[in-house]
Design an enzyme around this catalytic site. Structure first.
Site: not given
Length: 246
Positions: A32, A35, A171-175
């Site tokens: 990410s 990070n 953002y999380i849903c893309a991963e």
């Protein structure tokens, strides 16, 4: 079994994840932007370590919806775009240096945006969006994951606002397609996605028998530095590592 001390310890989430690990087909390292855990040296170490157990290693880094997070924290769209582009570029360079340090063996490096036109990614992303609307357990875990992610950008004790939470969820849903079915996305027989902590969505995607969950050939493992894990602090980690190194 190798007698060389391992720099990392691995703990597959479940027996099924341990079985997928044992197949040794593929390891996915997700990185990410922003990070600091994923330094070039850390990426090189993870690649070297992963090659001991897997036939192939790929690195995927997030480059979608990063600007939306900056906007949610008050930046203008123009400034958010510049900040996001800088973070993504820095991450890509860090991965490039890590791959170079890891040696000559081929490692796949992909940006999430490369998969937007892929039918498999589109299908998995649609399943994630549907689960957010229809599956309360999934949505609560996803929101918990988003809050954990956003906590690093907020003052201590301050909760994310609705707009910030929505940006974190995008953002999380893309991963998430890579937690659901990396084998289908990258053409592998099976795959382990790894991270240095157990994520709030891990029990939902890998531990239940209903709702949205990972494909049978998809596994998940916590992979962290051996000296940081410590057998006393994390019971079972050393035991699991011995099994995996066999």
């Amino acid at each position: 079994m190798s007698t060389k001390p391992s720099p990392y310890q691995a703990l597959p989430f479940s027996d099924r994840c341990r079985q997928v690990w044992g197949l040794g087909d593929h390891l996915l390292i997700g990185v990410s932007p922003g990070n600091s855990y994923f330094s070039a040296r850390r990426i090189a170490e993870l690649i070297d370590w992963g090659r001991e157990f897997f036939d192939a290693v790929d690195v995927v880094y997030a480059d979608l919806h990063v600007d939306a997070q900056f906007e949610a924290f008050g930046h203008t769209p123009e400034h958010a775009g510049r900040r996001a582009a800088k973070e993504i570029k820095t991450t890509a360079r860090r991965i490039e240096r890590g791959v170079e340090q890891a040696g000559p063996a081929r490692v796949g490096v992909h940006a999430l945006s490369e998969f937007l036109v892929e039918p498999v990614y589109q299908r998995l992303r649609a399943e994630v969006e549907a689960a957010l609307r229809e599956d309360q357990v999934f949505r609560e875990a996803a929101e918990g994951m988003a809050r954990s992610f956003l906590a690093g950008r907020l003052p201590a004790g301050v909760a994310a606002e609705a707009g910030q939470l929505a940006a974190g969820l995008r953002y999380i849903c893309a991963e998430l397609p890579f937690f659901l079915d990396t084998p289908a996305l990258l053409g592998r027989a099976s795959s382990i996605s790894c991270h240095h902590i157990e994520l709030p969505l891990t029990p939902v995607l890998f531990g239940r028998c209903e709702g949205l969950r990972a494909a049978p050939a998809q596994g998940y493992a916590v992979v962290r530095p051996a000296q940081a894990a410590g057998v006393a602090e994390a019971p079972g980690v050393a035991e699991a590592s011995e099994t995996l190194a066999a």
